[in-house]
Every structure is written in C-alpha cells, then in structure tokens.
Design a protein around this motif. Structure first.
Motif, PDB file in Angstrom:
ATOM      1  N   TRP A  96       1.314  11.828   2.135  1.00  0.00           N
ATOM      2  CA  TRP A  96       1.138  11.533   3.340  1.00  0.00           C
ATOM      3  C   TRP A  96       1.673  12.457   4.274  1.00  0.00           C
ATOM      4  O   TRP A  96       1.321  12.710   5.599  1.00  0.00           O
ATOM      5  CB  TRP A  96       2.482  10.324   3.811  1.00  0.00           C
ATOM      6  CG  TRP A  96       3.845  10.725   3.210  1.00  0.00           C
ATOM      7  CD1 TRP A  96       4.383  10.568   2.466  1.00  0.00           C
ATOM      8  CD2 TRP A  96       4.420  11.249   4.260  1.00  0.00           C
ATOM      9  NE1 TRP A  96       5.744  11.071   2.485  1.00  0.00           N
ATOM     10  CE2 TRP A  96       5.879  11.540   3.727  1.00  0.00           C
ATOM     11  CE3 TRP A  96       4.510  11.514   5.573  1.00  0.00           C
ATOM     12  CZ2 TRP A  96       7.068  12.130   4.364  1.00  0.00           C
ATOM     13  CZ3 TRP A  96       5.513  11.897   6.322  1.00  0.00           C
ATOM     14  CH2 TRP A  96       6.815  12.427   5.801  1.00  0.00           C
ATOM     15  N   LYS A 115      -6.378   1.020   3.534  1.00  0.00           N
ATOM     16  CA  LYS A 115      -5.167   0.368   3.515  1.00  0.00           C
ATOM     17  C   LYS A 115      -4.299   1.034   2.487  1.00  0.00           C
ATOM     18  O   LYS A 115      -2.932   1.045   2.501  1.00  0.00           O
ATOM     19  CB  LYS A 115      -5.082  -1.072   3.525  1.00  0.00           C
ATOM     20  CG  LYS A 115      -4.089  -2.019   3.486  1.00  0.00           C
ATOM     21  CD  LYS A 115      -3.994  -3.445   3.377  1.00  0.00           C
ATOM     22  CE  LYS A 115      -2.729  -4.166   3.420  1.00  0.00           C
ATOM     23  NZ  LYS A 115      -2.451  -4.773   2.420  1.00  0.00           N
ATOM     24  N   HIS A 116      -4.670   1.144   1.157  1.00  0.00           N
ATOM     25  CA  HIS A 116      -3.858   1.576   0.025  1.00  0.00           C
ATOM     26  C   HIS A 116      -4.936   2.111  -0.909  1.00  0.00           C
ATOM     27  O   HIS A 116      -6.056   1.907  -0.934  1.00  0.00           O
ATOM     28  CB  HIS A 116      -3.150   0.550  -0.615  1.00  0.00           C
ATOM     29  CG  HIS A 116      -3.946  -0.657  -1.024  1.00  0.00           C
ATOM     30  ND1 HIS A 116      -5.437  -1.000  -0.899  1.00  0.00           N
ATOM     31  CD2 HIS A 116      -3.470  -1.675  -1.749  1.00  0.00           C
ATOM     32  CE1 HIS A 116      -5.677  -2.036  -1.537  1.00  0.00           C
ATOM     33  NE2 HIS A 116      -4.670  -2.729  -1.952  1.00  0.00           N
ATOM     34  N   GLY A 119      -2.676   1.362  -6.873  1.00  0.00           N
ATOM     35  CA  GLY A 119      -2.018  -0.031  -6.858  1.00  0.00           C
ATOM     36  C   GLY A 119      -0.990  -0.316  -7.908  1.00  0.00           C
ATOM     37  O   GLY A 119      -0.616   0.810  -8.462  1.00  0.00           O
ATOM     38  N   SER A 123       2.157   2.084  -6.729  1.00  0.00           N
ATOM     39  CA  SER A 123       2.378   1.755  -5.462  1.00  0.00           C
ATOM     40  C   SER A 123       3.829   1.155  -5.104  1.00  0.00           C
ATOM     41  O   SER A 123       4.357   1.551  -4.145  1.00  0.00           O
ATOM     42  CB  SER A 123       1.170   0.624  -4.946  1.00  0.00           C
ATOM     43  OG  SER A 123       1.429   0.284  -3.638  1.00  0.00           O
ATOM     44  N   SER A 128       3.689   3.002   0.056  1.00  0.00           N
ATOM     45  CA  SER A 128       2.222   3.099   0.554  1.00  0.00           C
ATOM     46  C   SER A 128       2.403   4.441   1.251  1.00  0.00           C
ATOM     47  O   SER A 128       2.896   4.767   2.236  1.00  0.00           O
ATOM     48  CB  SER A 128       1.886   1.967   1.439  1.00  0.00           C
ATOM     49  OG  SER A 128       1.005   2.265   2.146  1.00  0.00           O
ATOM     50  N   GLU A 129       1.115   5.333   0.957  1.00  0.00           N
ATOM     51  CA  GLU A 129       0.977   6.520   1.685  1.00  0.00           C
ATOM     52  C   GLU A 129       0.624   6.217   3.148  1.00  0.00           C
ATOM     53  O   GLU A 129       0.971   6.889   4.183  1.00  0.00           O
ATOM     54  CB  GLU A 129      -0.054   7.288   0.824  1.00  0.00           C
ATOM     55  CG  GLU A 129       0.361   8.015  -0.458  1.00  0.00           C
ATOM     56  CD  GLU A 129       1.649   8.680  -0.644  1.00  0.00           C
ATOM     57  OE1 GLU A 129       1.785   9.435   0.301  1.00  0.00           O
ATOM     58  OE2 GLU A 129       2.456   8.636  -1.599  1.00  0.00           O
ATOM     59  N   THR A 130      -0.254   5.204   3.322  1.00  0.00           N
ATOM     60  CA  THR A 130      -0.714   4.648   4.442  1.00  0.00           C
ATOM     61  C   THR A 130       0.387   4.281   5.429  1.00  0.00           C
ATOM     62  O   THR A 130       0.394   4.774   6.419  1.00  0.00           O
ATOM     63  CB  THR A 130      -1.847   3.565   4.382  1.00  0.00           C
ATOM     64  OG1 THR A 130      -2.869   4.023   3.456  1.00  0.00           O
ATOM     65  CG2 THR A 130      -2.328   3.101   5.777  1.00  0.00           C
ATOM     66  N   TYR A 131       1.247   3.744   4.864  1.00  0.00           N
ATOM     67  CA  TYR A 131       2.631   3.147   5.632  1.00  0.00           C
ATOM     68  C   TYR A 131       3.348   4.551   6.176  1.00  0.00           C
ATOM     69  O   TYR A 131       3.585   4.465   7.221  1.00  0.00           O
ATOM     70  CB  TYR A 131       3.561   2.347   4.828  1.00  0.00           C
ATOM     71  CG  TYR A 131       4.574   1.813   5.629  1.00  0.00           C
ATOM     72  CD1 TYR A 131       4.755   1.047   6.789  1.00  0.00           C
ATOM     73  CD2 TYR A 131       6.001   2.417   5.266  1.00  0.00           C
ATOM     74  CE1 TYR A 131       5.863   0.654   7.450  1.00  0.00           C
ATOM     75  CE2 TYR A 131       7.165   2.179   5.983  1.00  0.00           C
ATOM     76  CZ  TYR A 131       6.977   1.282   6.926  1.00  0.00           C
ATOM     77  OH  TYR A 131       8.162   1.112   7.679  1.00  0.00           O
ATOM     78  N   ARG A 145      -9.637  -1.957   6.169  1.00  0.00           N
ATOM     79  CA  ARG A 145      -9.634  -2.755   5.235  1.00  0.00           C
ATOM     80  C   ARG A 145     -10.893  -3.470   4.846  1.00  0.00           C
ATOM     81  O   ARG A 145     -11.210  -4.075   5.933  1.00  0.00           O
ATOM     82  CB  ARG A 145      -8.687  -3.820   5.653  1.00  0.00           C
ATOM     83  CG  ARG A 145      -8.175  -4.972   4.822  1.00  0.00           C
ATOM     84  CD  ARG A 145      -7.348  -5.760   5.452  1.00  0.00           C
ATOM     85  NE  ARG A 145      -6.873  -6.787   4.556  1.00  0.00           N
ATOM     86  CZ  ARG A 145      -5.578  -7.380   4.699  1.00  0.00           C
ATOM     87  NH1 ARG A 145      -4.674  -7.157   5.842  1.00  0.00           N
ATOM     88  NH2 ARG A 145      -5.187  -8.267   3.951  1.00  0.00           N
TER      89      ARG A 145
END
Length: 168
Positions: A96, A115-116, A119, A123, A128-131, A145
């Motif tokens: 990230w 989104k991800h 998993g 995860s 979450s790298e996205t978060y 998504r």
C-alpha cells in the motif's frame, strides 16, 4: 479528466480482470497507465529465523519472474488497446505504501485497483491493501469490483434465506 492512471497488480485473477477494465477506462479517457508490482523485500533481517536464507533467496528470485509476468500482462493489454504504458517493479514489504509513493512520485492523478487481491488468512492477518491505499492516498482511488462478485454474493444470500425458510 484523468490523464495518468496507476494500476497496481498482484497477478491474481481479480487483478487481471481489474487490469482489463482499467485499460479500457484509460483508453476511453485517453490516459496513460503506469503498471506497478510491489515485490517482497529479500532481506533476511526482515524475517529473522522464520525463513531459511536459501528459501528466501528462491522467493525473491521467483518474485522477479512474477514481476515480469504480471507487468507483461498489463503491458500487452495496453499495447493491444493503444494505451501508453510504463511498467514499474518496486521492492516493498508494504504494498500500500509503495502504491501511494509511486502514484505521487509519478504524478498519477488516479489509482485504479481491485477491492482485494489476496484472500483468506493472509487478508485477515495483513489487512486490506486497498483499504490502506484509500486511507493514506491524497490521490483519488477508483476501486473496481467485478460484477461476478456481487452476483455470487447475491446467490449465496439467496441460498441462505431459502435454507432459513425451510427450517422455519
């Protein structure tokens, strides 16, 4: 509106689907793409006694091949679509952070990611790298998504409701 899109990839199927959508988006926007793969750090000090040095060396050398494969996929999509593409591979144990830094350093005006990627347990443990990108980036982030994700969730919910009805 957007002229330079950062497209992180981890090589997963979802990441490939996201790349296909991102390249189509870039073509429609007449934007260029910078594809990014964050390879793991190959420093034994980061892992202590958890990983044998020989195993660590194989993981790192394997990641170089993965980098070429993953970024090659995006470059091929861009070439076929007539979209300008630059591919970058960086070494980082915090993807990230690499995503945010590369976007800023390369004057990207949009980060387009799924989104991800990973998993399951990884995860859950790593988050979450996205978060993290969403919470740390000052650059807009488009989170893709795929429609199948929503469709499969709806089907699972419908099955659960039907099961509950049969019990009642």
């Amino acid at each position: 509106m957007f002229q330079h899109i950062l497209l992180p990839t981890d090589g997963s199927q979802l990441s490939r689907e996201t790349a296909e959508r991102a390249v189509a988006f870039a073509k429609a926007a007449n934007a260029s793409v910078t594809a990014l793969y964050a390879r793991p750090v190959g420093n034994a000090d980061n892992y202590g006694d958890l990983v044998e040095p020989a195993v660590l060396e194989r993981l790192v050398s394997g990641s170089e091949g993965k980098s070429k494969e993953y970024l090659g996929f995006v470059k091929k999509l861009c070439k076929e679509a007539g979209v300008e593409c630059t591919a970058l591979s960086v070494v980082s144990d915090t993807p990230w952070e690499a995503i945010v830094n590369v976007a800023e350093d390369n004057n990207c005006d949009l980060i387009f990611m799924s989104k991800h990627g990973r998993g399951g347990l990884s995860s859950l443990l790593l988050g979450s790298e996205t978060y993290r990108v969403l919470t740390h980036s000052s650059i807009p982030v488009l989170v893709y998504r795929p429609p199948e994700v929503d469709a499969s969730r709806r089907k699972a919910k419908e099955k659960a409701r039907e099961k509950d009805r049969k019990k009642a």
